[in-house]
Design an enzyme around this catalytic site. Structure first.
Site, short mmCIF file in Angstrom:
data_model
loop_
_atom_site.label_atom_id
_atom_site.label_comp_id
_atom_site.label_asym_id
_atom_site.label_seq_id
_atom_site.Cartn_x
_atom_site.Cartn_y
_atom_site.Cartn_z
N VAL B 43 10.48 -22.63 -28.61
CA VAL B 43 10.51 -21.19 -28.33
C VAL B 43 9.58 -20.84 -27.17
O VAL B 43 9.92 -20.07 -26.27
CB VAL B 43 10.16 -20.36 -29.59
CG1 VAL B 43 10.06 -18.88 -29.25
CG2 VAL B 43 11.22 -20.58 -30.66
N CYS B 44 8.38 -21.44 -27.18
CA CYS B 44 7.42 -21.17 -26.09
C CYS B 44 8.00 -21.61 -24.75
O CYS B 44 7.83 -20.93 -23.74
CB CYS B 44 6.11 -21.92 -26.32
SG CYS B 44 5.27 -21.46 -27.83
N SER B 45 8.69 -22.74 -24.76
CA SER B 45 9.22 -23.26 -23.50
C SER B 45 10.24 -22.31 -22.91
O SER B 45 10.22 -22.01 -21.72
CB SER B 45 9.84 -24.63 -23.73
OG SER B 45 8.84 -25.53 -24.17
#
Lengths: 178, 151
Positions: B43-45
């Site tokens: 998700v962060c990526s």
């Protein structure tokens, strides 16, 4: 708050398949080089088959060029082919061949779909396809697009799984409760 | 609790690369501070890739993007290179999560930070913020509107 609502309504400039009065409008913001978009491509085809005239599908460009070096050029070529009425043929060809999107391959696909290469080159040089892709991109950001692909169903960002079963269930639930 | 709108933004100076520090005070224009739980998580990526792709829209309005997580500078360096992220990632690493604590977004129990966005105005006050569920990537629309509202 980020509301994840489609900020640019579907209009006459859009690439659309399916009836205008369909009860479901599915907008994809996609990137031709993104492997997840490649996985989503046959799933969208399957959803279109299942929901038939109840669904219209709209494709807009969301190339994440930092990660996908060919994505911007591929999007522009698809738009240029679109000026000759060959957008969907090009869209399908690019997703089917998404591992090979270098410049020579893109021009080969133009010929394959029956578009005029010289005209595509002229149109690319005019900058119009680029402007279109950039406008799509900005619309994606303003709508809260949060990755590739991002789907909007009837204007609302869909954050659920886009594998076939859960996505089809979501669409069916919307139809049942409309 | 994340710091409220109108609060002065706490100053910080953190490593952006193994040998270069970045301080909030260096920036004259608005700053978008992107707290994310960890390098390499899916998700962060996606979140950082979307902000990276949108960075020209922010730059056109004079705003600077800064990512921040508890990962170290060497980890950030590998991550930035692999994902081709076009803005600094700051290492809130030593003491761990100290800046996240100042902004009220440190997750004590798991040692990471909330997924939180802060828009800091020219006067170094918090102009807008948003904390998202960890599994939901917020997109860049809210921060972009907040930056536009400043000008």
């Amino acid at each position: 708050m980020s509301d994840g609502r489609l900020s640019v309504p579907v209009g006459s400039d859009d690439h659309v398949v399916g009836p205008e009065d369909a009860r479901l409008t599915l907008v994809e913001y996609g990137d031709y080089q993104c492997p997840y978009c490649g996985q989503a491509f046959p799933i969208v085809e399957q959803l279109r088959e299942t929901f038939s005239d109840a669904l219209r599908f709209v494709f807009r460009n969301f190339p994440l060029a930092d990660m996908h070096p060919h994505a911007e050029a591929a999007a522009e070529v698809a738009e240029a082919a679109g000026l000759q009425g060959k957008f969907w043929e090009m869209h399908d060809t690019l997703y089917t061949n998404q591992r090979h999107l270098e410049e020579a391959a893109l021009l080969r696909y133009v010929t394959d779909v029956g578009a005029d290469v010289d005209q595509v080159s002229k149109d690319l040089a005019s900058g119009a396809p680029r402007q279109r892709v950039e406008a799509d991109f900005e619309g994606a950001i303003r709508s809260g697009a949060n990755g590739t692909p991002t789907f909007f169903v009837n204007g609302a960002r869909y954050d659920g799984s886009w594998t076939y079963e859960p996505f089809a269930k979501h669409l069916q639930d919307l139809l049942d409760h409309q | 609790m994340a710091l409220d709108v109108g609060t002065p933004a706490p100053e910080f100076e953190l490593l952006a690369t193994p040998d270069q520090r970045v301080a909030l005070a260096e920036f004259d224009g608005p700053v978008v501070l992107i707290f994310y739980p960890a390098d390499w998580s899916p998700v962060c990526s996606d979140e950082l890739s979307v902000f990276s792709a949108a960075s020209k829209l922010f730059h056109a309005r004079g705003a600077q993007l800064l990512g921040i997580s508890v990962d170290g500078a060497w980890c950030h360096e590998a991550y930035k290179e692999q994902r081709n992220i076009g803005f600094p990632l700051l290492a809130d690493f030593n003491p761990k999560g100290a800046v996240a604590q100042l902004y009220g977004v440190y997750r004590e129990h798991d040692g990471t930070t909330e997924r939180a966005l802060f828009v800091i105005d020219r006067d170094k006050k918090i102009a807008w913020s948003e904390v998202s569920p960890l599994g939901v990537n917020p997109g860049a629309d809210g921060a972009l509107r907040a930056v536009e509202a400043l000008s």
